[in-house]
Write an enzyme that holds these catalytic residues in place. Structure first.
Site, PDB file in Angstrom:
ATOM      1  N   GLU A 251     -15.024  48.117  24.556  1.00  9.38           N
ATOM      2  CA  GLU A 251     -13.649  48.082  24.355  1.00  9.38           C
ATOM      3  C   GLU A 251     -12.982  46.824  23.836  1.00  9.38           C
ATOM      4  O   GLU A 251     -12.327  46.781  23.009  1.00  9.38           O
ATOM      5  CB  GLU A 251     -12.916  48.304  25.770  1.00  9.38           C
ATOM      6  CG  GLU A 251     -13.141  49.741  26.168  1.00  9.38           C
ATOM      7  CD  GLU A 251     -14.564  49.936  27.035  1.00  9.38           C
ATOM      8  OE1 GLU A 251     -14.507  50.950  27.748  1.00  9.38           O
ATOM      9  OE2 GLU A 251     -15.211  49.108  27.152  1.00  9.38           O
TER      10      GLU A 251
ATOM     11  N   HIS B  97     -10.036  57.814  35.601  1.00  8.15           N
ATOM     12  CA  HIS B  97     -11.399  58.036  34.940  1.00  8.15           C
ATOM     13  C   HIS B  97     -12.285  59.126  35.559  1.00  8.15           C
ATOM     14  O   HIS B  97     -12.200  59.410  36.881  1.00  8.15           O
ATOM     15  CB  HIS B  97     -12.177  56.693  35.155  1.00  8.15           C
ATOM     16  CG  HIS B  97     -13.173  56.373  34.311  1.00  8.15           C
ATOM     17  ND1 HIS B  97     -14.552  56.828  34.921  1.00  8.15           N
ATOM     18  CD2 HIS B  97     -13.611  55.950  33.255  1.00  8.15           C
ATOM     19  CE1 HIS B  97     -15.550  56.343  33.956  1.00  8.15           C
ATOM     20  NE2 HIS B  97     -14.764  56.002  32.797  1.00  8.15           N
ATOM     21  N   THR B  98     -12.764  59.966  34.912  1.00  6.47           N
ATOM     22  CA  THR B  98     -13.524  61.233  35.237  1.00  6.47           C
ATOM     23  C   THR B  98     -15.024  61.222  35.042  1.00  6.47           C
ATOM     24  O   THR B  98     -15.212  60.889  33.885  1.00  6.47           O
ATOM     25  CB  THR B  98     -12.885  62.423  34.960  1.00  6.47           C
ATOM     26  OG1 THR B  98     -13.141  62.650  33.617  1.00  6.47           O
ATOM     27  CG2 THR B  98     -11.347  62.564  35.554  1.00  6.47           C
ATOM     28  N   ARG B  99     -15.823  61.221  35.993  1.00 12.46           N
ATOM     29  CA  ARG B  99     -17.144  61.501  35.650  1.00 12.46           C
ATOM     30  C   ARG B  99     -17.783  62.674  36.736  1.00 12.46           C
ATOM     31  O   ARG B  99     -17.114  63.241  37.482  1.00 12.46           O
ATOM     32  CB  ARG B  99     -18.117  60.245  36.301  1.00 12.46           C
ATOM     33  CG  ARG B  99     -17.839  59.138  35.179  1.00 12.46           C
ATOM     34  CD  ARG B  99     -18.625  57.946  35.612  1.00 12.46           C
ATOM     35  NE  ARG B  99     -18.626  56.919  34.715  1.00 12.46           N
ATOM     36  CZ  ARG B  99     -19.285  55.845  34.566  1.00 12.46           C
ATOM     37  NH1 ARG B  99     -20.099  55.749  35.689  1.00 12.46           N
ATOM     38  NH2 ARG B  99     -19.321  55.088  33.667  1.00 12.46           N
TER      39      ARG B  99
END
Length: 126
Positions: free
Chosen positions: A76, A103-105
């Site tokens: 980033e 944030h997804t995991r």
């Protein structure tokens, strides 16, 4: 995101081993980062925590998001350094005091980096 002129930023929930990470904002400007990992990064932000206007992308055709060649956690920063400065960032989500993005995991959340005592200057519900 819709009102992004150049590059906008906001908090992200459940990221970096914390309940949230966010840009620190004073007088409408980003002045630092509330993060669980390497706050010394030029842009200590998760990919889910910023948007870039299409005009900026078109104006910087050589700017790239490297899949390889960046140090871990620096993708980033390496990308954003090519198109903006911290001073130019546009804080969203009520001056970065509200989590509107998570944030997804597919793995279980690990809050190992969450400080034992609340260290942020604002209280954010996640």
């Amino acid at each position: 995101m819709r009102t992004t002129r150049k590059v906008s930023v906001w908090p992200v929930g459940l990221v970096g081993g914390r309940r949230y990470e966010r840009p620190l904002v004073e007088n409408g400007k980003v002045v630092g980062w509330y993060t669980g990992w390497r706050a010394d990064r030029p842009f200590a932000i998760d990919m889910a925590g910023f948007a870039v206007s299409l005009q900026v992308i078109l104006s910087n055709p050589k700017a790239v998001f490297k899949r390889r060649g960046s140090q871990p956690g620096m993708q980033e920063s390496d990308f954003l350094k090519q198109i903006t400065t911290v001073e130019e960032l546009e804080p969203k989500a009520n001056n970065c005091t509200k989590v509107l993005v998570w944030h997804t995991r597919t793995e279980k959340v690990n809050l190992a980096n969450e400080p034992k005592y609340h260290l942020d200057t604002v209280k954010i519900e996640v």
